[in-house]
Write an enzyme that holds these catalytic residues in place. Sequence first.
Site, mmCIF file in Angstrom:
data_model
loop_
_atom_site.group_PDB
_atom_site.id
_atom_site.type_symbol
_atom_site.label_atom_id
_atom_site.label_comp_id
_atom_site.label_asym_id
_atom_site.label_seq_id
_atom_site.Cartn_x
_atom_site.Cartn_y
_atom_site.Cartn_z
ATOM 1 N N ASP A 39 0.675 -1.348 0.239
ATOM 2 C CA ASP A 39 -0.290 -0.086 0.092
ATOM 3 C C ASP A 39 0.684 1.220 0.010
ATOM 4 O O ASP A 39 2.155 1.654 -0.025
ATOM 5 C CB ASP A 39 -0.901 0.090 1.222
ATOM 6 C CG ASP A 39 -1.973 1.080 1.383
ATOM 7 O OD1 ASP A 39 -2.765 1.548 0.151
ATOM 8 O OD2 ASP A 39 -1.554 1.727 2.058
ATOM 9 N N GLU A 89 1.437 -0.544 -4.842
ATOM 10 C CA GLU A 89 0.554 0.891 -5.094
ATOM 11 C C GLU A 89 1.340 2.227 -5.053
ATOM 12 O O GLU A 89 1.304 2.766 -4.848
ATOM 13 C CB GLU A 89 -0.765 1.114 -3.912
ATOM 14 C CG GLU A 89 -1.506 1.758 -4.298
ATOM 15 C CD GLU A 89 -2.196 2.497 -2.871
ATOM 16 O OE1 GLU A 89 -3.096 3.009 -3.635
ATOM 17 O OE2 GLU A 89 -2.249 2.272 -2.237
#
Length: 484
Positions: A225, A272
């Site tokens: 993330d 990401e």
Amino acid sequence: MKISTLLLAAVVAAPVVVASPARYHTPKALPVEKQAPRSTDDDIILHAWSWAFDTIAANMGDIAKAGYTYVQTSPANQCYVGEGGGMALFSEPGDSVTGKWYYYYQPTDWKIGNYMLGSRDQFKAMCDSAMKYGVKVLVDVLPNHTAFDTTAVAPAFNQAVGGHDKLYHSNGLEPVRDYNDRLQCTLWASGGLPDVNTENPDFQYYYLQYVNDLINLGARGFRYDTAKHIGLDTDPVDATAERNNFWDVATGVEPVKGLSLLMPDQLYIYGEVLQDRNVPEEGYAKYMDLTASAYGHVLREALEAGNYNAADLKSWHHTQNPDRLVTWVESHDTYCNAHESAGIPDDVIRQGWVFLVARDGGTPLFFSRPAGSTRENYWGNNRVGARGNDEFKHPEVVAANHFRAAMAGEKEQVTTANEGAVVEVARGTKGAALINLSGKTQKVKMETPLPDGEYTDGVHSTTFKVKKGILTGTLAPIASYILM
């Protein structure tokens, strides 16, 4: 991951970053020989968003039968207990059940298990179930930040990293004002979340123990993330650090304090790295695959127009070759934050999926929307832990997933008809996916590389004919057909 825009508005003025058309040029890709090797080939990821570990385990048979090779969990770390531990995906004032899905994106310790998704033992049972069915588990990990409430961070974690004052970057509590400024982007608080000093070797050691524990229990890959908010060796270095080496440690290039990542050659890792200006994609691609966020945007443009020609879908809109990209029609961020994709009907999203998964390139990720969700009620049954709706195993989705596996190694040829309303993705001469993007019945007469003969789609039992390289037949509105 970006926290809900409602929460952002209350915490920091930084807006949710939404892609702009100017971002979608087609830069020159790196030569294949200069790119890091991939860990997968023609794999498909099911993002079991907000499903509990027990829920994923109970549905593992369906996941495998539907043709997914990976299932991606939401974060497994200990997290902030918000709103009294309420289990709503997203509650409004006055709702009988409180809670927000993004609390599991607010770590308080890097230990396995949280109140939203399940315990360490339940995580292990899920991994055991995945192994039984031949599915691999990807875990969403987020070393970049902690909970907003820094007092909620576990005392043992503070102690392990050398004290609370060494947990964050020097300006780690300062909200990012310019996401295209690499110093702010990598060393300040993204979305207002306190920015962890990821270069602190004590933190790296502590965090790597968490990752290795996940691997020991059965995890076989990770989604990082906010990966672009963790610096590369070309980025500014914090005053408390000697160098930016987090990615070397996290991907097994080098050890920290004698500890190394377990089985790095058997893990699939992607980051990401949302596309924007001044993002060093080439640098991140040395370590992991990257998210093709720009391609998802243009694909949704075509879907909303019901026309392939409404956007440039031939280009992957990325500096990296498609075999280094994780692709999607939508992600949990595009669905949940500004609801950029949430208004698109399920059947339209499905046609985008069939097109995406039929293509030769990328590692496609299917986002599981909430059970009971509608285009008027995005949260549906509104419960963390529950299984998503049935779209992940819709017959058209399943047929397309199995088509991808059957066509591995076959080159693609994309052809359109009826002014872009119909698109064919042929894979060599072995098979083709036909998609009607429009809301009208379409009769087609189009070129195809398929050999002469009759082809009957297994989902709709619709027959198409090919004669002398011309395919003819009729497609129902917003429907797909797999011909092999």
